[in-house]
Design a protein around this motif. Sequence first.
Motif, PDB file in Angstrom:
ATOM      1  N   LEU A 175       0.823  -1.211   0.000  1.00  0.00           N
ATOM      2  CA  LEU A 175       0.000   0.000   0.000  1.00  0.00           C
ATOM      3  C   LEU A 175       0.858   1.262   0.000  1.00  0.00           C
ATOM      4  N   LEU A 176       1.960   1.244   0.750  1.00  0.00           N
ATOM      5  CA  LEU A 176       2.840   2.410   0.797  1.00  0.00           C
ATOM      6  C   LEU A 176       3.422   2.717  -0.577  1.00  0.00           C
ATOM      7  N   PHE A 177       3.962   1.698  -1.239  1.00  0.00           N
ATOM      8  CA  PHE A 177       4.649   1.957  -2.502  1.00  0.00           C
ATOM      9  C   PHE A 177       3.677   2.122  -3.672  1.00  0.00           C
ATOM     10  N   GLY A 218       1.705   9.071  -6.664  1.00  0.00           N
ATOM     11  CA  GLY A 218       2.099  10.472  -6.548  1.00  0.00           C
ATOM     12  C   GLY A 218       2.229  10.984  -5.137  1.00  0.00           C
ATOM     13  N   TRP A 219       1.939  10.157  -4.123  1.00  0.00           N
ATOM     14  CA  TRP A 219       2.090  10.601  -2.738  1.00  0.00           C
ATOM     15  C   TRP A 219       3.576  10.750  -2.428  1.00  0.00           C
ATOM     16  N   TYR A 220       3.978  11.907  -1.928  1.00  0.00           N
ATOM     17  CA  TYR A 220       5.416  12.169  -1.750  1.00  0.00           C
ATOM     18  C   TYR A 220       5.931  11.611  -0.433  1.00  0.00           C
ATOM     19  N   PRO A 280      12.728   9.966  -0.761  1.00  0.00           N
ATOM     20  CA  PRO A 280      13.169   8.699  -1.389  1.00  0.00           C
ATOM     21  C   PRO A 280      14.059   7.859  -0.485  1.00  0.00           C
ATOM     22  N   LEU A 281      14.982   8.478   0.240  1.00  0.00           N
ATOM     23  CA  LEU A 281      15.879   7.717   1.104  1.00  0.00           C
ATOM     24  C   LEU A 281      15.110   7.063   2.246  1.00  0.00           C
ATOM     25  N   LEU A 282      14.143   7.774   2.791  1.00  0.00           N
ATOM     26  CA  LEU A 282      13.306   7.209   3.849  1.00  0.00           C
ATOM     27  C   LEU A 282      12.518   6.009   3.309  1.00  0.00           C
ATOM     28  N   ALA A 283      12.006   6.133   2.087  1.00  0.00           N
ATOM     29  CA  ALA A 283      11.270   5.028   1.460  1.00  0.00           C
ATOM     30  C   ALA A 283      12.172   3.813   1.265  1.00  0.00           C
ATOM     31  N   LEU A 328      11.038   1.639  -6.095  1.00  0.00           N
ATOM     32  CA  LEU A 328      10.133   2.663  -6.594  1.00  0.00           C
ATOM     33  C   LEU A 328       9.626   2.398  -8.007  1.00  0.00           C
ATOM     34  N   LEU A 329      10.117   1.329  -8.651  1.00  0.00           N
ATOM     35  CA  LEU A 329       9.678   1.057 -10.015  1.00  0.00           C
ATOM     36  C   LEU A 329       9.320  -0.414 -10.213  1.00  0.00           C
TER      37      LEU A 329
END
Length: 636
Positions: free
Chosen positions: A39-41, A47-49, A52-55, A195-196
């Motif tokens: 759900l997070l990714f 588009g929810w910001y 990136p490093l935290l993700a 992220l992809l």
Amino acid sequence: MNQPSTPASWRMWLASGQPRTLGIIAQTISTVISLMCALLFLAIAFGWYMDPLLALHLFLGAILCLAFIHRTGNPLGTKNMTFAGALLALLSIACCGYLVFEQGRLSERLPVLDPLTDLDLVVSVVLLILVLEATRRCIGMTLVVLVSVFLMYGIWGDQIDGPFYHRALSLEEMADHLVFTTEGLFGPALDVAALLVFVFVIFGALFDRFGGGNFFHDIAQSLVGNQHGAPAKVSVISSALYGSVSGSPTADVVTTGSFTIPLMVRDGFSKVRASAIEAAASTGGSLLPPVMGSAAFLMSDFTGIAYSEIIIAAVFPAVFYFFCVYMSVNNHAMRHNLGASNKNQLPRFWHVLRKDWAYLVPLITIIWAVLALNRPAFAAALACLGMLPVFLTKSQYRQGFFKNLIKGLAKGVERVILVGVACAAAGLVVGTLSMTDLTGKISSAMFALASGSYVLTIITAVAVIVILGMGMPVPAVYALSAVLAAPALIALGTDVLSAHLFIVYFCALSAITPPVAVAAFAAASISGSNPMVIAVTACRIGLIAFIIPLIFLIRPELLLQGSPTDIIATITSTLIGCWALSGVTEGYLLGHLSKASRWLLAILTALIFIANSWISLAIGLCTLIFIYARRHQAQR
């Protein structure tokens, strides 16, 4: 009385683990982590910001935790959850959780210049060890040894004389660079995986969960089920369709091969041939857009070339690969008179489309969004949303909507474990390369070894890629090969797109290249045949995949680069060459080929592939005349 550990038991401990049989508590924890991660990714893809490093910290923590929950440490040990597995899972959460909670402080410090605290150093070292152990459990010692060699070079490379010397690096400096910058563990490889690739794998898992695999199989059956060697042709088409979404040769083999291999054997194909066809077709799935074994996303990040441009360029080479495999199957079936399926038992194409049209919605959505919006992650997220018509039109899924959705999301995250762990390990290698400038040194060594020869550089690059690819997933091999082999190819004047797509092809082919041919081993587990014989046969069936990269290196028109007339000439001649090659490998093309005809056809095929566009086309037309003249003579 228990005997002490023997060398054999230690070797088994060093081997990769096996999937666990999870109890209700472990399964619940796994499902909760998977759902939160999915759900997070998906939200990030929409588009929810989030920083990136935290993700990436959250992603690695979840992936490592799930790796220790789902994989055992010993292939012969218990499949139940163990104390060691639970402890390693908790350590993974603790280490990545520390990075999350210290994000504010860490984001303000200057890497390498500002010293690490003692706790920073301890957490970073433990995290590196956890990544290596997760790699051993999920992939095996091949990648662990490779990563360890690079790390040892970073530690002791200052003691090496000659061109491979680098300045002395302290443990703190290495840990800082590998963990607390974006050039190591949390570098481009893991970034693309999180992220992809993640969203595309989720899409593939949902599509499969809601009957997409059956839809592909029915479509393939309806198209070729009444032809000679029908089950094998169904295997080629369904593996291509499924592999284009899943991106994993091994997953493709075990998913489609579980029913196509027995059908092929029942139709008269030998177990080895049936397994080799499935392995070759499934490997081709990693070359077919849109996913391309997840390597296309990494390629876009490494080269700066738009993802849409990459997949458009990759279409014709992938189509030619499957055309050649399909024709090899057809020629083998015709030569041995292997029958077709019962026409009355086959699904009708239009009936399948009328019944299952909803499966086209997410596929059309993902293709349109990738090409029109050039936002791959958003396209995959939209395609997941495009699965709603499937939910609404299929009563069997509508009734168990939430159950299927949860299982689909959880299965998707489980599929990401292998890619995530592999990309984390690859990040350690890439980080070491950047610290020590080993990339430039290896490229220089390749130049020196090849003495500036273009051909020898290509041969050396292929050898490096195949060795790196032994038993490793495509994204990890590409992440390593792109920084080791691509610079040498580009320095000799090769186009950037051609050089990197060349690497992608040989990364994918490692799945059927002996001695560690993972797709062949997966097929062997279904048929019970010798995996090495399967691998060799699969390489012969998929021989064109070893040739096509060489073609687009010297003729980039195959990647749709150049004038329209040259592109048409190259595509036409390559199509003829693929058709002729399938006859050479099988000894049959519109009839049995004598040894002399086979040799002559092989020479003509080679000339088609190595000549320039228009000469190649002329030779191809002469080859067509030769084939049809020979057939006419045989019929008289």
